[in-house]
Design a protein around this motif. Structure first.
Motif, PDB file in Angstrom:
ATOM      1  N   GLY C 108     -14.670  -0.029  10.311  1.00 13.64           N
ATOM      2  CA  GLY C 108     -13.981   1.222   9.812  1.00 13.64           C
ATOM      3  C   GLY C 108     -12.685   1.179  10.841  1.00 13.64           C
ATOM      4  O   GLY C 108     -11.261   1.167  10.714  1.00 13.64           O
ATOM      5  N   GLY C 112     -10.740  -1.732  10.364  1.00 17.98           N
ATOM      6  CA  GLY C 112      -9.446  -1.122   9.975  1.00 17.98           C
ATOM      7  C   GLY C 112      -8.121  -0.211  10.355  1.00 17.98           C
ATOM      8  O   GLY C 112      -7.630   0.343   8.882  1.00 17.98           O
ATOM      9  N   PHE C 124      -5.446   0.088   5.167  1.00 24.06           N
ATOM     10  CA  PHE C 124      -6.867   0.061   4.138  1.00 24.06           C
ATOM     11  C   PHE C 124      -6.876   1.119   4.084  1.00 24.06           C
ATOM     12  O   PHE C 124      -6.783   2.161   5.926  1.00 24.06           O
ATOM     13  CB  PHE C 124      -7.836  -0.597   3.993  1.00 24.06           C
ATOM     14  CG  PHE C 124      -6.689  -2.361   3.764  1.00 24.06           C
ATOM     15  CD1 PHE C 124      -6.798  -2.848   2.701  1.00 24.06           C
ATOM     16  CD2 PHE C 124      -6.348  -3.439   4.279  1.00 24.06           C
ATOM     17  CE1 PHE C 124      -6.569  -4.239   1.995  1.00 24.06           C
ATOM     18  CE2 PHE C 124      -5.872  -4.422   4.095  1.00 24.06           C
ATOM     19  CZ  PHE C 124      -6.385  -4.903   2.726  1.00 24.06           C
ATOM     20  N   VAL C 129     -13.082   0.570   4.279  1.00 18.06           N
ATOM     21  CA  VAL C 129     -12.934  -0.705   5.398  1.00 18.06           C
ATOM     22  C   VAL C 129     -14.623  -0.494   6.051  1.00 18.06           C
ATOM     23  O   VAL C 129     -15.337  -1.772   5.554  1.00 18.06           O
ATOM     24  CB  VAL C 129     -12.008  -0.567   6.185  1.00 18.06           C
ATOM     25  CG1 VAL C 129     -12.730  -1.821   7.415  1.00 18.06           C
ATOM     26  CG2 VAL C 129     -10.974  -0.911   5.888  1.00 18.06           C
ATOM     27  N   LEU C 314      -8.984  -0.748  -2.042  1.00 14.94           N
ATOM     28  CA  LEU C 314      -9.129  -1.441  -1.551  1.00 14.94           C
ATOM     29  C   LEU C 314      -8.213  -2.726  -1.843  1.00 14.94           C
ATOM     30  O   LEU C 314      -7.267  -2.464  -1.238  1.00 14.94           O
ATOM     31  CB  LEU C 314     -10.347  -2.545  -0.591  1.00 14.94           C
ATOM     32  CG  LEU C 314     -11.375  -1.447   0.328  1.00 14.94           C
ATOM     33  CD1 LEU C 314     -11.973  -1.787   0.666  1.00 14.94           C
ATOM     34  CD2 LEU C 314      -9.910  -1.116   1.305  1.00 14.94           C
TER      35      LEU C 314
END
Lengths: 235, 213, 339
Positions: C108, C112, C124, C129, C314
């Motif tokens: 993440g 992300g 995001f 994520v 998302l």
């Protein structure tokens, strides 16, 4: 195309035809040649694949006879396998032991196609193999691997109803661990939709096939030993 | 570098690393991502593509004077499609299981831009021998790249390599690696490593050049 | 820094920020999340506590290591990554193996957030994520729900939590289907009150809707959260559900069930409002909430999975820059077409 402006080296129509027709002919000959060379082997492979799948779900069968349902729902012997092939299985002495049917229905992502075996002796579905599935790997394809789910097919009750209209009990998938009746499928947590679909596929097919099989299969003569679909020994 | 005469070995070797079709040219992504979920699928796809690349390279190069430039795309596609059809039959004759695993992606070799790209950019301008070497190099490079991706995806996604179990029982498989998204992740990881290595290579070359002058 | 060429400029407004307030906002978010966190540990016991700690630790560690690796000053001091970790932990099942928590956290923050350029650049929500990655990678473990309020929850650590890295977890705690799974697969609706007070099972921090709402109200009162986004989501979901319930009350649950079940509260209040990944204009916020609400209802009612808040947010994150573009107010003094 419109007339191209004058270039230093213009391609004539003859050159174009020559190239396209020439390449077309060359390609056609090549494809036909390869097709002719491989066709017999492909046919053998496909038959062997189906035969091994059949013997996997119905190991007791040594000889098989391809059958189909005609338009009136009567059992008839066929030469070639139809879209959803079905077979009667005989042991070495020529006794009818069971039948193998193909059935398909919508799963979670796409059509799921299964092969299953019905055994006359205990009037149950005794084998199931997934032929085609595109279910989520790790979830939906558990129906091919999960031992407790495959254990359902040791003897899944598929007795025909007394009046011959269908099954005595509808085959249904129940939640994992909640199987209480022999005609229920113990489902899979995490592959709920696919395991329910398998139950549905078996049910729709068995409802049609089992009564007909019980009524008419014994009237069909056993095939002679060198049956076309006997799994070959060499290999 | 561009003006030096290129040796035949170089035509072969360039596809392996310097012009690797997947990691450097980023061509043929559809099969690279879709059919690389196990190492054996990756290998089979790579072999099929290599065969088509070599044969298409040979044919296009032999026919390069015969094909007028106005009709070249249709000619190339026709030749490529022919060899793909042949591969399709041959794989079916070899193993139905393999054919089922590769599925629609064999037919899709036709539209793999890598093959059309090599026919257009190389085979149509070079002699048959070189065209075949180039096709072979590109094919082997493509196979290697697919195999790299396939190994990562199979080991993590199924816990096996070439179908042989790699871990003791109870290994937690990473479902995502078998799914299409895993193809993107594995691909991105390899691209990261390859670009990093190339950057280091370039830096070293630049430093060497500076030291010389 | 690196000689890699910048191929694409991605910038999201506002381009001028008031710098110092990141610390302050983040401190208040922690304060707002405190009741939810305490309740989660009280309801699920040691498993939840370990999962939360691991989630925070994995995110903070990843950010620190990546900053060092890139030769930048470390940014873990501003608390934002710790909040990401805490939010991420709150969305996980309480008996998830710790090694999976670490894998997700690293993904993440690494993919992300860091790959997009760090704080303020992420397209995001990094916490989601991370969760989406885990959901796709380990679907079994991510849909395994420990029962809340088990008697020995403070003395016994669920065996699955301590599974060896890369090993499949072995479960010993009693489990239960989430209210949404019950609705989807068995057509059983949990009572609204049970959902509101967090008596059902679910992710660590999603069960007690009332406490999440309280945290949200606190942040709105301190003017640190855009109230339009959650309001728009709640309104959309409630209206849509109400309509469907009128049509077929057997299949579709009521609005209160939908609002307080699953991750909707947590998602709407703390995830969808991620300042970086949500629109800036007021109308944009309403549209963004509307989109999330519609997606949630569609996924829950007709999708293959029981819960869809994560995917809804998302997806809405992905279009939020376009929402802003679409309804850009005309710059004063320019013509009709400005951009």
């Amino acid at each position: 195309m419109t007339q191209a402006p004058v270039e230093q080296k213009k391609t004539t129509a003859w050159q174009m035809y020559r190239a396209i027709v020439g390449i077309g002919a060359f390609c056609a000959i090549l494809i036909v040649g390869v097709y002719m060379a491989t066709a017999p082997q492909i046919k053998i492979n496909q038959e062997r694949f189906l035969a091994s799948a059949v013997s996997e779900v119905l190991p007791a069968a040594v000889l098989t006879q391809a059958v189909a349902l005609d338009d009136d729902g009567q059992l008839v012997v066929v030469e070639e396998n139809a879209d959803l092939p079905a077979f009667l299985g005989y042991d070495a002495e020529g006794n009818l032991v069971g039948a193998v049917m193909t059935s398909e229905a919508m799963g979670y992502q796409d059509i799921v196609r299964v092969l299953y075996a019905y055994t006359f002796e205990n009037q149950a579905i005794t084998g199931m193999k997934v032929l085609e599935t595109k279910e989520t790997p790790g979830l939906g394809d558990k129906v091919e691997k999960e031992p407790h789910f495959l254990a359902n097919f040791e003897a899944l009750d598929a007795r025909p109803a007394a009046d011959g209209s269908g099954l005595a009990n509808e085959i249904v998938t129940v939640k994992q661990g909640e199987k209480t009746e022999p005609w229920q499928l113990d489902g899979i947590t995490g592959a709920t939709i696919t395991s329910v679909a398998i139950g549905h596929i078996l049910n729709i097919s068995a409802q049609v096939w089992v009564p007909v099989l019980e009524r008419e299969a014994r009237a069909i003569p056993a095939p002679q030993p060198p049956a076309p679909l006997e799994p070959t020994e060499e290999e | 570098m561009a003006l030096k005469p290129v040796s035949p070995t170089d035509e072969f070797v360039k596809g392996l690393w310097r012009d690797n079709p997947v990691f450097i040219q980023v061509l043929g992504m559809c099969p690279a991502l879709a059919v690389s979920n196990t190492a054996i699928n990756a290998l089979a796809m790579g072999a099929a593509t290599t065969f088509v690349l070599v044969m298409a390279g040979l044919s296009v190069s032999l026919l390069r004077k015969f094909i007028p430039k106005e009709a070249r795309i249709v000619s190339y596609i026709c030749i490529i499609a022919t060899f793909v059809t042949c591969v399709d039959y041959i794989i079916m004759a070899l193993s139905i299981e393999l054919h089922r695993a590769l599925g629609a992606f064999i037919a899709l070799i036709v539209v793999n831009c890598l093959i059309l790209g090599r026919s257009e950019a190389f085979a149509s301008k070079n002699k048959p021998g070189r065209a075949m070497l180039d096709g072979l190099g590109m094919g082997v490079g493509f196979t290697f790249a697919l195999l790299f991706i396939g190994i990562v995806r199979e080991v993590l996604g199924s816990g096996t390599l070439f179908g042989v179990s790699m871990f003791p029982d109870g290994f937690q498989t990473w479902t995502i690696m078998v799914l299409p998204s895993g193809g993107f992740l594995a691909m991105a990881g390899w691209l990261l490593i390859v670009n990093w290595l190339r950057q280091k290579e370039d830096d070293a070359a630049r430093r060497a050049a500076e030291a010389e002058s | 820094m690196s000689p890699l060429k910048k191929l694409l400029e991605i910038g999201s407004s506002p381009h001028i920020s008031s710098g110092a307030s990141v610390d302050n906002i983040m401190f208040n978010v922690v304060l707002a999340l405190l009741p939810v966190t305490i309740f989660a540990v009280y309801a699920f016991g040691t498993g939840a506590a370990l999962v939360l700690a691991a989630a925070v630790l994995s995110c903070v560690l990843t950010e620190h290591v990546l900053c060092k690796f890139a030769g930048q000053p470390t940014t873990v001091g501003d608390w934002s990554v710790a909040i990401t970790g805490l939010l991420y932990g709150l969305t996980l099942p309480p008996d998830l193996p710790l090694w999976m928590v670490f894998v997700g956290g690293a993904f993440g923050v690494g993919v992300g957030k860091f790959l997009f350029g760090g704080l303020g650049m992420n397209a995001f929500n990094p916490a989601l994520v991370a969760r989406a990655f885990l959901q796709a990678a380990f679907p079994q473990a991510m849909t395994h729900w420990q029962m809340p309020f088990i008697d020995d929850r403070f003395t016994h650590i669920p065996s699955s939590v301590l599974a060896m890295p890369f090993a499949e977890p072995v479960y010993d705690a009693a489990t239960q289907a989430t209210p949404l799974a019950q609705m989807k697969f068995e057509a059983v609706f949990a009572a609204d009150a049970q959902l509101m007070y967090g008596l059902t099972t679910g992710s660590v921090g999603e069960t007690c809707g009332v406490l999440i709402l309280l945290g949200g109200i606190y942040l709105v009162a301190r003017n640190m959260m855009n109230w339009r986004i959650p309001a728009s989501i709640f309104l959309t979901v409630a209206v849509m559900t109400w309509i469907f319930q009128q049509i077929d009350p057997q299949t579709y649950p009521g609005p209160l069930f939908m609002l307080f079940s699953g991750g909707l509260m947590l998602g709407a209040v703390f995830m969808a409002t991620d300042m970086v990944a949500s629109p800036i204009t007021h109308i944009g916020c309403w549209l963004y909430g509307l989109l999330i609400g519609v997606l949630v209802v569609v996924i829950r009612f007709w999708g293959g999975m029981p819960e869809g808040v994560m995917y809804a947010i998302l997806l809405a994150n992905a279009v939020s820059p376009h929402i802003d573009n679409l309804i850009q107010p005309r710059v004063f003094g320019t013509g009709r077409k400005s951009g």
